[in-house]
Design a protein around this motif. Sequence first.
Motif, PDB file in Angstrom:
ATOM      1  N   GLN A 295       0.824  -1.205   0.000  1.00  0.00           N
ATOM      2  CA  GLN A 295       0.000   0.000   0.000  1.00  0.00           C
ATOM      3  C   GLN A 295       0.859   1.257   0.000  1.00  0.00           C
ATOM      4  OE1 GLN A 295      -2.291   0.828   3.592  1.00  0.00           O
ATOM      5  NE2 GLN A 295      -3.984   1.650   2.359  1.00  0.00           N
ATOM      6  N   ALA A 296       1.887   1.281   0.840  1.00  0.00           N
ATOM      7  CA  ALA A 296       2.714   2.476   0.963  1.00  0.00           C
ATOM      8  C   ALA A 296       3.481   2.797  -0.310  1.00  0.00           C
ATOM      9  CB  ALA A 296       3.692   2.298   2.131  1.00  0.00           C
ATOM     10  N   LEU A 297       3.970   1.760  -1.000  1.00  0.00           N
ATOM     11  CA  LEU A 297       4.809   1.990  -2.184  1.00  0.00           C
ATOM     12  C   LEU A 297       4.050   1.992  -3.495  1.00  0.00           C
ATOM     13  CD1 LEU A 297       8.106   0.005  -1.423  1.00  0.00           C
ATOM     14  CD2 LEU A 297       7.547   2.398  -0.960  1.00  0.00           C
ATOM     15  N   MET A 298       2.767   1.623  -3.482  1.00  0.00           N
ATOM     16  CA  MET A 298       2.019   1.542  -4.739  1.00  0.00           C
ATOM     17  C   MET A 298       2.067   2.845  -5.549  1.00  0.00           C
ATOM     18  SD  MET A 298      -1.900   0.301  -5.413  1.00  0.00           S
ATOM     19  CE  MET A 298      -1.613  -1.304  -4.653  1.00  0.00           C
ATOM     20  N   PRO A 299       1.894   4.025  -4.943  1.00  0.00           N
ATOM     21  CA  PRO A 299       1.982   5.248  -5.757  1.00  0.00           C
ATOM     22  C   PRO A 299       3.355   5.463  -6.383  1.00  0.00           C
ATOM     23  CG  PRO A 299       0.827   5.676  -3.693  1.00  0.00           C
ATOM     24  CD  PRO A 299       1.453   4.311  -3.570  1.00  0.00           C
ATOM     25  N   GLU A 300       4.418   4.995  -5.713  1.00  0.00           N
ATOM     26  CA  GLU A 300       5.770   5.176  -6.240  1.00  0.00           C
ATOM     27  C   GLU A 300       6.123   4.146  -7.310  1.00  0.00           C
ATOM     28  OE1 GLU A 300       8.674   5.448  -3.071  1.00  0.00           O
ATOM     29  OE2 GLU A 300       7.222   6.433  -1.754  1.00  0.00           O
ATOM     30  N   LEU A 301       5.521   2.975  -7.231  1.00  0.00           N
ATOM     31  CA  LEU A 301       5.876   1.879  -8.143  1.00  0.00           C
ATOM     32  C   LEU A 301       4.835   1.656  -9.237  1.00  0.00           C
ATOM     33  CD1 LEU A 301       7.175  -0.825  -5.603  1.00  0.00           C
ATOM     34  CD2 LEU A 301       8.371   1.167  -6.549  1.00  0.00           C
ATOM     35  N   LEU A 302       3.836   2.520  -9.330  1.00  0.00           N
ATOM     36  CA  LEU A 302       2.713   2.251 -10.240  1.00  0.00           C
ATOM     37  C   LEU A 302       3.150   2.053 -11.682  1.00  0.00           C
ATOM     38  CD1 LEU A 302      -0.354   1.900 -10.458  1.00  0.00           C
ATOM     39  CD2 LEU A 302      -0.508   4.375 -10.910  1.00  0.00           C
ATOM     40  N   SER A 303       4.182   2.761 -12.139  1.00  0.00           N
ATOM     41  CA  SER A 303       4.600   2.606 -13.543  1.00  0.00           C
ATOM     42  C   SER A 303       5.130   1.212 -13.824  1.00  0.00           C
ATOM     43  CB  SER A 303       5.658   3.649 -13.914  1.00  0.00           C
ATOM     44  OG  SER A 303       6.858   3.439 -13.182  1.00  0.00           O
ATOM     45  N   MET A 304       5.551   0.487 -12.785  1.00  0.00           N
ATOM     46  CA  MET A 304       6.009  -0.890 -12.975  1.00  0.00           C
ATOM     47  C   MET A 304       4.829  -1.842 -13.142  1.00  0.00           C
ATOM     48  SD  MET A 304       9.101  -0.986 -10.157  1.00  0.00           S
ATOM     49  CE  MET A 304       9.534  -2.705 -10.472  1.00  0.00           C
ATOM     50  N   ILE A 305       3.653  -1.415 -12.725  1.00  0.00           N
ATOM     51  CA  ILE A 305       2.433  -2.203 -12.867  1.00  0.00           C
ATOM     52  C   ILE A 305       1.650  -1.716 -14.075  1.00  0.00           C
ATOM     53  CG2 ILE A 305       0.313  -2.934 -11.722  1.00  0.00           C
ATOM     54  CD1 ILE A 305       2.845  -3.822 -10.268  1.00  0.00           C
ATOM     55  N   ALA A 306       1.429  -0.422 -14.124  1.00  0.00           N
ATOM     56  CA  ALA A 306       0.683   0.209 -15.217  1.00  0.00           C
ATOM     57  C   ALA A 306       1.709   0.876 -16.125  1.00  0.00           C
ATOM     58  CB  ALA A 306      -0.324   1.214 -14.659  1.00  0.00           C
ATOM     59  N   GLY A 307       2.221   0.122 -17.080  1.00  0.00           N
ATOM     60  CA  GLY A 307       3.388   0.548 -17.844  1.00  0.00           C
ATOM     61  C   GLY A 307       3.099   1.105 -19.214  1.00  0.00           C
ATOM     62  N   THR A 308       1.817   1.272 -19.575  1.00  0.00           N
ATOM     63  CA  THR A 308       1.475   1.848 -20.870  1.00  0.00           C
ATOM     64  C   THR A 308       0.597   3.073 -20.657  1.00  0.00           C
ATOM     65  OG1 THR A 308      -0.616   0.663 -21.249  1.00  0.00           O
ATOM     66  CG2 THR A 308       1.426  -0.486 -21.843  1.00  0.00           C
TER      67      THR A 308
END
Length: 455
Positions: A295-308
């Motif tokens: 939860q804490a890192l999701m905003p920072e890592l979102l481009s690794m999940i949503a990459g397009t």
Amino acid sequence: MDARQIRSAADARAIVEERDLKYLKVGLFDGDGIMRGKYMARDKFLSALEGGFGFCDVVLGWDSNDQLYDSAAFTGWHTAYPDATVRILPETCRELPFEPETLLFLAEFAERAETICPRGLLRRVLKRAEGLGLTASAACEFEFFLFEETPHSVREKNYRNLASITPGYYGYSMLRSSVHAEFYAELLSFCSAMDMPIEGLHTETGPGVLEAALLHDEALAAADKAALFKTFTKVLAQRLGWMATFMAKWSPDWAGQSGHIHISLKGRDGEAVFHDPSKPSNISDTMRWFIGGQQALMPELLSMIAGTVNSYSRLIPGFWAPTSATWGIENRTCALRAIPGAPKAQRVEYRIAAADINPYIALAAAIGSGLWGIEQRIEPSAPLQGNAYERKPPASQRLPATLIEAAGRLRRSKAARELFGDAFVEHYAQSREWEEREFRKAITDWELQRYFEII
């Protein structure tokens, strides 16, 4: 010898000689999750089993449309695109039902290129888990649309007015699956033969959309299976005169296509560490901290999940996709769904992911952030009850709204650099910034319809 028995270079050599194979198929996955590869003559393959082989590193320096990045430091015109060392992975040997005269082997980048290799990234995250006495299991489930189209026809139609294999909604339809029973049977059999078995397959809500849940496995093997499933489902569809798409959202009229990831952890004794019957909903401290890190890192890592660029068209309220870094217990409106149950079944569903994920990078982010949460003992917010779409999230849970914003968050993330390394973060962030800049060059149908006459 069965392809599933291959575990070493000696085993691989033995099966090649036993079957007297003249050519082998070798492939790897790039930053966008696209499979790149080639046929290799027998002697070259056998030599490469021991010492690896050279693969042009341009596949690490271009996008999904083979266009060269303009700001990649790892490779480019400034390095003249040399070969990078690649290792063949004997344990990934697979039958190819359509090509009985060969076998498929996966490969991954080695040496310097390993720092930005998607599969190498996930391996490093899983090694971190080992250091904590943990092993991760995972499974991906994908929604994908099927069309009565070909690569030529979709281009001739400019990707508009496409003919789905079935009309209407019809979620979980026994009618639709029975009418197309031959396709279902072939897909199930094909995936089993390629060692990426499907645990569940059904129609989803929408014209021609299916959902396939892959059987869980150790996380690295699960990522291999997910990446292969996306590639070869498209192969099977095109061989039948159809097309499959795994875009996050191909049409404004229908919900986006999910690519949810299910994750669980075991300890050194092989026992599940997410389950504690003395705690509410059987959620152990370890599981709670794992969720807290995600939860804490999701905003920072979102481009690794949503990459397009398209990924962000899915993340809107009311379309079965999360819109903030929320979590809940059996709550499908949240980004993270805790699923209580028996020890072996208790897990976290990472619902922010869409069908367009690169499975290696997405799993690295989902597992890596959870491990960080365990290490730091990060407490999540209270589990959300009810409709997450109706709740205004605090600033800490708000997600980037665009790919370029998400890439910037990744680039500035100290946790990401500590988890994944500076080389990966820099290379991946520039590739996502490039992707959005390419999008900015386009004039969309929406712009023409809105502005052409009236402005």
